[in-house]
Design a protein around this motif. Structure first.
Motif: not given
Length: 408
Positions: A146-150, A167-177
């Motif tokens: 999943v690209v994006g941790g919103g 499952v893997a999540i890629i989030e460019s920001q410091e943390t999800m949400l």
């Protein structure tokens, strides 16, 4: 007299219902690009994706109920243009609809990322068809990236993990949400995912995307390489306003509206009898002193009623004085059996004050403060406490008063 509602999702349907409930007896036409009857979206990333609901369960009203309301549905048709001076809507089948009143509720679409265009297994989730196709793809997959941790990305990840997928999540920001909850509370949700086996790569930028014709591979700037049988983009949404480019409507990250959800023309002047609601509307919120656009289920439902009231008032069909639309925002998300709720105009830079529970994975309620003022609340698995916090926010309680209200 005819009122046309363009957009047959939650905001459009609720607006049509509100018009009838308010006594409008004229011709009422609801135009929708999708072929499906109006439906609600929150179950798409949860029950529909998980396969626990059939698609019929997401419908807002049955065909019989819609017929009883005397709403003419024109589904599978896209609005191509609007002429607000001649009061005409052009549809994708070449037909034109004249209107006396107009409500624009065309919502938003999933944002794409150019580097993923045309790659195998890459999908977005916005519509019922998206959800059904993604459900089938995930069923045959072993791994999902999943690209994006919103919120959408997090819900898709949780649903897939609960289905036994890697499952893997890629989030460019410091943390999800982080945009909605801030780093501290976003980190709590991120840890919830890690505790359930999701690999979270936060604070990581994508450096390269490649594919071999069957599998998409994502290289991160730190050298990590991830491949998934399915890749889901959850990187936000874009308001559907392109069809209004020649409509003499002011477009600013959505359709610009006044405090009554009345659409503004390109000069910033109100267009009488034309309103907007839902994800596409950017309206002036008096309490915030700013234009705001909200992509939440609750707002679409509530704003639809305000838009309906404005159109009826402008058409002289009601004498009820208009009230500025100034709601208390509310959004929820279900992840791994935990209900995460946010109330108020919360920003990622706000300071959380935990007044119930703690942040070690147990239920909690945090009051959100900005410059000494109470602006909202965030909870996880604490529904009654969140309801209490919302009442305090609605009553304009101070931060101190709200903190004291939770002292046991």
């Amino acid at each position: 007299m005819r009122i046309v509602v363009v957009g047959a999702a939650l905001a459009g349907m609720r607006c049509a219902e509100a018009l009838r409930e308010s006594g409008f007896v004229g011709e009422l036409v609801l135009v929708g690009e999708e072929p499906h009857v109006p439906y609600t979206r929150p179950p798409l990333s949860k029950q529909i994706l998980a396969g626990t609901w059939e698609s019929e369960r997401v419908g807002l009203r049955s065909n019989e109920e819609t017929t009883q309301l005397d709403i003419e549905l024109r589904l599978g048709l896209r609005a191509e243009f609007a002429d607000t001076q001649r009061k005409i809507i052009g549809l994708s089948d070449g037909s034109e609809l004249s209107f006396d009143g107009l409500v624009i509720a065309t919502g938003a679409r999933a944002r794409e990322l150019p580097q993923f265009a045309g790659r195998p297994g890459v999908r977005t989730l916005r519509t019922l068809d998206d959800a059904l196709e993604l459900k089938d793809a995930v069923a045959d997959a072993d791994s999902v990236v999943v690209v994006g941790g919103g919120f959408i990305g997090a819900e898709v990840a949780a649903t897939c993990a609960e289905a036994g997928k890697q499952v893997a999540i890629i989030e460019s920001q410091e943390t999800m949400l982080i945009r909605g909850l801030g780093a501290l509370l976003g980190g709590v949700v991120e840890q919830l995912h890690r505790d359930h086996g999701v690999d979270v790569y936060s604070g990581r930028a994508i450096s390269k995307v490649t594919d071999d014709g069957t599998t998409t591979t994502i290289a991160l700037e730190d050298g990590t390489s991830l491949s998934g049988d399915v890749v889901v983009l959850g990187v936000g949404a874009l308001p559907n306003t392109e069809w209004l480019q020649t409509a003499n409507v002011k477009i600013e990250d959505g359709i610009a509206c006044d405090e009554f959800c009345r659409v503004l023309n390109s000069d910033g002047e109100p267009l009488l009898g034309v309103a907007a609601a839902g994800d596409v509307a950017r309206w002036r919120v008096e309490s915030q002193g700013a234009q705001v656009r909200i992509e939440h289920w609750t707002n679409a439902q509530e704003q639809a009623k305000a838009a309906a009231a404005t159109v009826l008032f402008d058409l002289g069909l009601t004498s009820e004085p208009l009230v500025p639309y100034d709601p208390t925002p509310y959004v929820w998300s279900d992840q791994f059996g935990k209900k995460i709720q946010v109330v108020g105009y919360v920003r990622g830079t706000d300071t959380p004050h935990v007044v119930k529970g703690n942040l070690d994975g147990s239920p909690f309620l945090a009051l959100m403060e900005r410059e000494g003022e109470l602006v909202g609340a965030v909870s996880m698995a604490m529904v009654p406490a969140l309801v209490k916090a919302r009442m305090l926010i609605d009553a304009s309680a101070s931060l101190t008063e709200a903190q004291e209200a939770f002292i046991e």
